[in-house]
Structure formats: C-alpha cells, structure tokens
Design a protein around this motif. Structure first.
Motif, short mmCIF file in Angstrom:
data_model
loop_
_atom_site.label_atom_id
_atom_site.label_comp_id
_atom_site.label_asym_id
_atom_site.label_seq_id
_atom_site.Cartn_x
_atom_site.Cartn_y
_atom_site.Cartn_z
N GLY A 237 45.76 39.23 41.99
CA GLY A 237 46.70 38.12 42.14
C GLY A 237 46.00 36.77 42.20
O GLY A 237 46.44 35.79 41.59
N ASN A 238 44.88 36.72 42.91
CA ASN A 238 44.09 35.48 42.97
C ASN A 238 43.56 35.09 41.60
O ASN A 238 43.58 33.91 41.22
N SER A 239 43.09 36.08 40.84
CA SER A 239 42.59 35.79 39.49
C SER A 239 43.69 35.25 38.60
O SER A 239 43.48 34.30 37.83
N ILE A 240 44.87 35.82 38.71
CA ILE A 240 46.00 35.35 37.90
C ILE A 240 46.36 33.92 38.31
O ILE A 240 46.64 33.07 37.45
N ASN A 241 46.34 33.64 39.61
CA ASN A 241 46.63 32.27 40.06
C ASN A 241 45.60 31.29 39.52
O ASN A 241 45.96 30.17 39.12
N GLN A 242 44.35 31.69 39.50
CA GLN A 242 43.31 30.80 38.96
C GLN A 242 43.52 30.56 37.47
O GLN A 242 43.37 29.43 36.99
N LEU A 243 43.87 31.61 36.73
CA LEU A 243 44.15 31.45 35.31
C LEU A 243 45.35 30.53 35.08
O LEU A 243 45.33 29.68 34.19
N ALA A 244 46.39 30.70 35.89
CA ALA A 244 47.58 29.86 35.75
C ALA A 244 47.25 28.40 36.07
O ALA A 244 47.71 27.48 35.38
N ARG A 245 46.47 28.19 37.11
CA ARG A 245 46.07 26.82 37.48
C ARG A 245 45.26 26.18 36.35
O ARG A 245 45.48 25.03 35.97
N TYR A 246 44.34 26.95 35.78
CA TYR A 246 43.53 26.45 34.67
C TYR A 246 44.41 26.13 33.46
O TYR A 246 44.25 25.10 32.81
N ALA A 247 45.38 27.01 33.17
CA ALA A 247 46.31 26.78 32.06
C ALA A 247 47.13 25.52 32.30
O ALA A 247 47.37 24.74 31.37
N ASN A 248 47.56 25.30 33.54
CA ASN A 248 48.32 24.08 33.85
C ASN A 248 47.47 22.82 33.66
O ASN A 248 47.97 21.80 33.16
N ILE A 249 46.21 22.88 34.05
CA ILE A 249 45.32 21.73 33.86
C ILE A 249 45.13 21.46 32.37
O ILE A 249 45.22 20.31 31.91
N LEU A 250 44.89 22.52 31.60
CA LEU A 250 44.74 22.36 30.16
C LEU A 250 46.01 21.82 29.52
O LEU A 250 45.97 20.96 28.63
N ASN A 251 47.16 22.31 29.98
CA ASN A 251 48.44 21.85 29.45
C ASN A 251 48.66 20.38 29.76
O ASN A 251 49.11 19.62 28.90
N ARG A 252 48.32 19.97 30.98
CA ARG A 252 48.48 18.57 31.38
C ARG A 252 47.63 17.65 30.52
O ARG A 252 48.03 16.55 30.15
N ASP A 253 46.43 18.13 30.17
CA ASP A 253 45.51 17.32 29.36
C ASP A 253 45.75 17.50 27.86
O ASP A 253 45.02 16.93 27.04
N GLY A 254 46.74 18.32 27.51
CA GLY A 254 47.05 18.54 26.10
C GLY A 254 46.06 19.43 25.39
O GLY A 254 45.95 19.39 24.16
N LEU A 255 45.32 20.24 26.13
CA LEU A 255 44.28 21.09 25.53
C LEU A 255 44.62 22.59 25.57
O LEU A 255 43.78 23.42 25.23
N LEU A 256 45.83 22.94 26.00
CA LEU A 256 46.21 24.35 26.13
C LEU A 256 46.31 24.98 24.75
O LEU A 256 47.02 24.50 23.87
N SER A 257 45.57 26.06 24.56
CA SER A 257 45.58 26.75 23.27
C SER A 257 46.33 28.07 23.38
O SER A 257 46.54 28.60 24.47
N ALA A 258 46.68 28.60 22.25
CA ALA A 258 47.39 29.89 22.20
C ALA A 258 46.51 31.01 22.74
O ALA A 258 47.00 31.98 23.32
N VAL A 259 45.20 30.88 22.58
CA VAL A 259 44.26 31.90 23.07
C VAL A 259 44.35 32.03 24.58
O VAL A 259 44.41 33.14 25.13
N VAL A 260 44.38 30.89 25.28
CA VAL A 260 44.46 30.90 26.75
C VAL A 260 45.79 31.48 27.20
O VAL A 260 45.85 32.30 28.12
N VAL A 261 46.88 31.09 26.52
CA VAL A 261 48.21 31.61 26.86
C VAL A 261 48.26 33.11 26.63
O VAL A 261 48.76 33.86 27.47
N ASP A 262 47.73 33.58 25.51
CA ASP A 262 47.71 35.01 25.22
C ASP A 262 46.91 35.78 26.27
O ASP A 262 47.32 36.86 26.71
N ARG A 263 45.78 35.22 26.66
CA ARG A 263 44.94 35.88 27.67
C ARG A 263 45.67 35.97 29.01
O ARG A 263 45.65 37.00 29.68
N LEU A 264 46.34 34.89 29.39
CA LEU A 264 47.09 34.88 30.65
C LEU A 264 48.22 35.90 30.60
O LEU A 264 48.42 36.65 31.56
N LEU A 265 48.93 35.95 29.49
CA LEU A 265 50.02 36.93 29.36
C LEU A 265 49.50 38.36 29.39
O LEU A 265 50.12 39.24 29.99
#
Length: 129
Positions: free
Chosen positions: A75-103
């Motif tokens: 659960g902690n690892s998933i939270n860290q991945l989600a936090r990282y994805a949110n940071i990338l999304n905020r900066d406009g750098l979120l890629s499909a690879v990161v989203v696929d990995r999180l899913l």
C-alpha cells in the motif's frame, strides 16, 4: 459367529469425554442421520476431519502479522507511485508508461488482497464449523 475381525490393530485405549446435553443431542442426531454408531462417528470426525482444524494459533497469528506487514508495504508503494504520478501530472510530464505501471501495480495489489480475503473467509469458516 462372534465379533468381526478389525481392519487394523486392536483398540485398547479409551478416552472418556463429557458433553453437555445440547452437544450430546447433536451427536445423537448425527448418529441417526449418518447411520454410524457414536464411537465410529466421533472417531471418523476426529481422526479424518479433525486434522483440518488443528492449528497452532501462534503460527497463524505470526503469519497473519507477516501478511499484514506485506500488504502495508504494498500500500505504501502504491501511494508513492500515485504521489509521483500526481507530481508528473502537475508538471505536465505524466506519460502513458507511468500510468500503465501504476495500473498494473494496483491490479496486482487488488488480486492479492482479494485472494487474502477469500483465504481469511475460508479459515474463519473452517474454525467456526
């Protein structure tokens, strides 16, 4: 004629057990429905099916603690991945690879959690029967 020959060794040992009236009534009902004598019924239940319910509670609790710890780590690892994805999304750098990995991680975590829930229900049913 006489007594029938036993399949295996002679039964020389005896165990005296006391039951409440309710417990005894259940045994009598099982005796009637199964067509087996009380002694044979108790012997079958204890020796054939009894091994399924004999558990070392310390071992079970230690294993449950270990499982809980692993779920917490996942659960902690998933939270860290989600936090990282949110940071990338905020900066406009979120890629499909990161989203696929999180899913993928979320699906794996969910499968493990559902499997654990099924096992826990099975254990509870086994212990309560």
């Amino acid at each position: 004629m006489g007594r029938p020959v036993l399949d295996c060794g002679k039964r020389e040992k005896k165990i005296d057990v006391r039951f409440t009236q309710e417990e005894f009534d259940v045994i009598v009902e099982m005796e009637k429905s199964s067509g087996m004598r009380k002694a044979a019924l108790i012997r079958k239940k204890l020796l054939s099916e009894g091994e399924k319910i004999l558990l070392d509670s310390k071992v079970v609790m230690n294993n449950l603690d270990a499982v809980g710890l692993e779920l917490s780590r996942a659960g902690n690892s998933i939270n860290q991945l989600a936090r990282y994805a949110n940071i990338l999304n905020r900066d406009g750098l979120l890629s499909a690879v990161v989203v696929d990995r999180l899913l993928l991680e979320l699906r794996k975590y969910n499968e493990i959690k559902m499997h654990l829930e099924r096992l826990m229900r099975k254990l509870i049913r086994m212990l309560s029967s």
